[in-house]
Design a protein around this motif. Structure first.
Motif, PDB file in Angstrom:
ATOM      1  N   ASP A  67       0.812  -1.221   0.000  1.00 17.11           N
ATOM      2  CA  ASP A  67       0.000   0.000   0.000  1.00 17.11           C
ATOM      3  C   ASP A  67       0.845   1.271   0.000  1.00 17.11           C
ATOM      4  N   GLY A  68       1.958   1.259   0.738  1.00 22.46           N
ATOM      5  CA  GLY A  68       2.766   2.472   0.854  1.00 22.46           C
ATOM      6  C   GLY A  68       3.914   2.562  -0.116  1.00 22.46           C
ATOM      7  N   SER A  69       3.946   1.685  -1.122  1.00 24.22           N
ATOM      8  CA  SER A  69       5.051   1.726  -2.089  1.00 24.22           C
ATOM      9  C   SER A  69       4.978   3.001  -2.921  1.00 24.22           C
ATOM     10  N   GLU A  70       6.118   3.403  -3.441  1.00 28.36           N
ATOM     11  CA  GLU A  70       6.161   4.632  -4.231  1.00 28.36           C
ATOM     12  C   GLU A  70       5.263   4.540  -5.455  1.00 28.36           C
ATOM     13  N   ILE A  71       5.231   3.378  -6.095  1.00 27.09           N
ATOM     14  CA  ILE A  71       4.426   3.249  -7.310  1.00 27.09           C
ATOM     15  C   ILE A  71       2.938   3.351  -6.995  1.00 27.09           C
ATOM     16  N   ASN A  72       2.505   2.834  -5.843  1.00 27.28           N
ATOM     17  CA  ASN A  72       1.094   2.948  -5.472  1.00 27.28           C
ATOM     18  C   ASN A  72       0.738   4.373  -5.051  1.00 27.28           C
ATOM     19  N   LEU A  73       1.665   5.057  -4.409  1.00 26.44           N
ATOM     20  CA  LEU A  73       1.420   6.462  -4.054  1.00 26.44           C
ATOM     21  C   LEU A  73       1.305   7.314  -5.318  1.00 26.44           C
ATOM     22  N   LEU A  74       2.089   6.978  -6.318  1.00 26.39           N
ATOM     23  CA  LEU A  74       1.980   7.680  -7.605  1.00 26.39           C
ATOM     24  C   LEU A  74       0.629   7.403  -8.246  1.00 26.39           C
ATOM     25  N   SER A  75       0.214   6.136  -8.259  1.00 25.77           N
ATOM     26  CA  SER A  75      -1.082   5.776  -8.850  1.00 25.77           C
ATOM     27  C   SER A  75      -2.230   6.495  -8.153  1.00 25.77           C
ATOM     28  N   ALA A  76      -2.096   6.692  -6.847  1.00 30.88           N
ATOM     29  CA  ALA A  76      -3.155   7.348  -6.067  1.00 30.88           C
ATOM     30  C   ALA A  76      -3.369   8.796  -6.500  1.00 30.88           C
ATOM     31  N   GLN A  77      -2.391   9.379  -7.194  1.00 29.51           N
ATOM     32  CA  GLN A  77      -2.518  10.766  -7.645  1.00 29.51           C
ATOM     33  C   GLN A  77      -2.917  10.858  -9.126  1.00 29.51           C
ATOM     34  N   SER A  78      -3.350   9.733  -9.681  1.00 28.38           N
ATOM     35  CA  SER A  78      -3.789   9.765 -11.079  1.00 28.38           C
ATOM     36  C   SER A  78      -5.009  10.665 -11.226  1.00 28.38           C
TER      37      SER A  78
ATOM     38  N   ASP B 243       8.458  13.311 -17.751  1.00 28.96           N
ATOM     39  CA  ASP B 243       9.295  14.495 -17.921  1.00 28.96           C
ATOM     40  C   ASP B 243      10.717  14.078 -17.556  1.00 28.96           C
ATOM     41  N   ALA B 244      11.538  13.795 -18.569  1.00 29.59           N
ATOM     42  CA  ALA B 244      12.869  13.240 -18.333  1.00 29.59           C
ATOM     43  C   ALA B 244      13.793  14.224 -17.623  1.00 29.59           C
ATOM     44  N   LYS B 245      13.663  15.505 -17.899  1.00 28.23           N
ATOM     45  CA  LYS B 245      14.552  16.486 -17.278  1.00 28.23           C
ATOM     46  C   LYS B 245      14.309  16.608 -15.783  1.00 28.23           C
ATOM     47  N   ARG B 246      13.049  16.589 -15.386  1.00 30.16           N
ATOM     48  CA  ARG B 246      12.721  16.792 -13.965  1.00 30.16           C
ATOM     49  C   ARG B 246      12.430  15.495 -13.218  1.00 30.16           C
ATOM     50  N   LYS B 247      12.466  14.350 -13.934  1.00 28.80           N
ATOM     51  CA  LYS B 247      12.144  13.045 -13.339  1.00 28.80           C
ATOM     52  C   LYS B 247      10.757  13.084 -12.684  1.00 28.80           C
ATOM     53  N   LYS B 248       9.781  13.583 -13.477  1.00 31.57           N
ATOM     54  CA  LYS B 248       8.413  13.678 -12.987  1.00 31.57           C
ATOM     55  C   LYS B 248       7.480  12.861 -13.876  1.00 31.57           C
ATOM     56  N   VAL B 249       6.352  12.437 -13.264  1.00 27.87           N
ATOM     57  CA  VAL B 249       5.397  11.573 -13.954  1.00 27.87           C
ATOM     58  C   VAL B 249       3.993  12.146 -13.801  1.00 27.87           C
ATOM     59  N   LEU B 250       3.206  12.053 -14.871  1.00 29.86           N
ATOM     60  CA  LEU B 250       1.810  12.480 -14.839  1.00 29.86           C
ATOM     61  C   LEU B 250       0.931  11.339 -15.321  1.00 29.86           C
ATOM     62  N   LEU B 251      -0.062  10.982 -14.515  1.00 28.92           N
ATOM     63  CA  LEU B 251      -1.084  10.008 -14.912  1.00 28.92           C
ATOM     64  C   LEU B 251      -2.348  10.800 -15.195  1.00 28.92           C
ATOM     65  N   THR B 252      -2.763  10.821 -16.445  1.00 24.34           N
ATOM     66  CA  THR B 252      -3.751  11.801 -16.889  1.00 24.34           C
ATOM     67  C   THR B 252      -5.187  11.478 -16.487  1.00 24.34           C
ATOM     68  N   GLN B 253      -5.490  10.234 -16.150  1.00 29.37           N
ATOM     69  CA  GLN B 253      -6.875   9.858 -15.868  1.00 29.37           C
ATOM     70  C   GLN B 253      -7.038   9.328 -14.450  1.00 29.37           C
ATOM     71  N   LYS B 254      -8.123   9.705 -13.805  1.00 28.23           N
ATOM     72  CA  LYS B 254      -8.408   9.221 -12.453  1.00 28.23           C
ATOM     73  C   LYS B 254      -8.662   7.712 -12.479  1.00 28.23           C
ATOM     74  N   GLY B 255      -8.179   7.028 -11.443  1.00 29.23           N
ATOM     75  CA  GLY B 255      -8.416   5.596 -11.321  1.00 29.23           C
ATOM     76  C   GLY B 255      -7.384   4.727 -12.006  1.00 29.23           C
ATOM     77  N   MET B 256      -6.326   5.346 -12.543  1.00 31.69           N
ATOM     78  CA  MET B 256      -5.256   4.557 -13.149  1.00 31.69           C
ATOM     79  C   MET B 256      -4.459   3.847 -12.048  1.00 31.69           C
TER      80      MET B 256
END
Length: 331
Positions: free
Chosen positions: A78-89, A160-173
């Motif tokens: 639940d607290g993994s980085e990838i799941n925290l990222l998904s939670a912000q989709s 975003d390769a320069k800033r090492k940032k990720v965007l998930l464009t749709q809710k529920g991803m």
């Protein structure tokens, strides 16, 4: 009185000395083997090191690296980085992520583009649905499949390769990098072992294998590959990675039909005709992902896709109208 050597004798003497030194160095190295259950699979390390102390410290450091990656990348935690990222989709936020997460997503996206989506790290909602269905022994309703599929698509994942940032464009991803995570972990473990000046390594991460120098005095690591039935091939390999994928152990059977754990990103349903895929590539992460992508694409489409990966080889077996078809470029 000075003694003079001819050029040939001099060169022969140097070659003999170097050979003796090399033999002595190899004689100082012993074979070590370590195994640990990680990421839901046995992870096995085999390598040659100078002594027990170096071998034990190096092996534990490699396993520690794998555990750290699991903490970051596992969709089971639940607290993994990838799941925290998904939670912000769907929030519209570009999320700063670790180098590890960004790098594996970048590899995933590159392979998704080159395989026309046959590999897709955004299949998390579909994978979750099938995990639940398998536990319950039920087949998902069409509406559930459509809902899960509506929240997938690798083009909805932006980097975003320069800033090492990720965007998930749709809710529920929900991201799921299970299709290349073990290959990535194997590569990272090998990096750790190399930092201890260990050169001959076989890292087997649940069937995702990374090989470096051959064992001392040999042409390569003898790796046996199966086509999923009765055909076996043993090959001496080094400086490559290998991944095998098939529904031998992980599948769902419903109304007499066996569905693979590998899901087709275009249908949201487990593969029906796949038997076994083995891929040999220069990199473990790529080999792992391509084993999935080629399994999904099948023989004919994979023959086109492999042109995007000229350094990779494949042995793909599938059923076609009750007949078994094979495509083998390993030789």
């Amino acid at each position: 009185m000075a003694v003079k050597f001819s050029d040939n004798k001099y060169k022969w003497a140097i070659a003999l000395a170097l050979s003796t030194i090399a033999s002595f160095c190899n004689a100082q190295e012993s074979r070590y083997s370590f195994e640990k259950g990680m990421m839901g699979s046995p992870f096995k390390l085999v390598f040659y090191a100078k002594n027990d102390s170096i071998a034990n410290v190096a092996a534990q450091a490699a396993f520690k690296r794998i555990e750290k990656l699991n903490e970051l990348l596992s969709d089971y935690r639940d607290g993994s980085e990838i799941n925290l990222l998904s939670a912000q989709s769907g929030s519209g936020k570009w999320v700063q992520v670790s180098d590890e997460l960004f790098n594996i997503l970048a590899i995933s996206q590159d392979i998704s583009q080159k395989t026309d989506g046959a590999f897709d790290a955004t299949l998390g909602p579909v994978v979750q649905m099938w995990r639940h269905a398998t536990r319950k022994g039920i087949f998902p309703a069409d509406s559930a499949i459509r809902d899960a599929m509506s929240r997938t698509g690798y083009k909805k994942l932006k980097l975003d390769a320069k800033r090492k940032k990720v965007l998930l464009t749709q809710k529920g991803m929900r991201l799921d990098i299970g299709g290349l995570g073990k290959g990535f972990a194997a590569e990272e473990a090998v990096k750790v072992l190399r930092s201890f000046d260990i050169k001959s390594i076989m890292m087997d991460a649940g069937g995702k294998i990374v090989l470096t120098n051959p064992p001392p005095g040999t042409k390569g690591w003898n790796i046996t590959i199966s086509n999923g039935s009765d055909s076996l091939k043993t090959m001496p390999l080094s400086h490559v990675a290998l991944a095998t994928s098939g529904p031998t152990y992980r599948y769902m059977e419903y109304n007499g039909i066996r569905y693979s754990h590998i899901v087709d990103p275009k249908t949201g349903i487990g593969l029906l005709f796949h038997v076994r895929t083995t891929v040999i590539s220069p990199d473990g992460t790529v080999a792992d992902a391509l084993a999935t992508a080629f399994s999904v694409a099948g023989i004919e489409k994979s023959k086109q896709m492999i042109t995007q990966f000229p350094e990779s080889r494949v042995w793909l077996v599938e059923k076609q109208e009750e007949q078994v078809a094979e495509w083998n470029t390993l030789e």
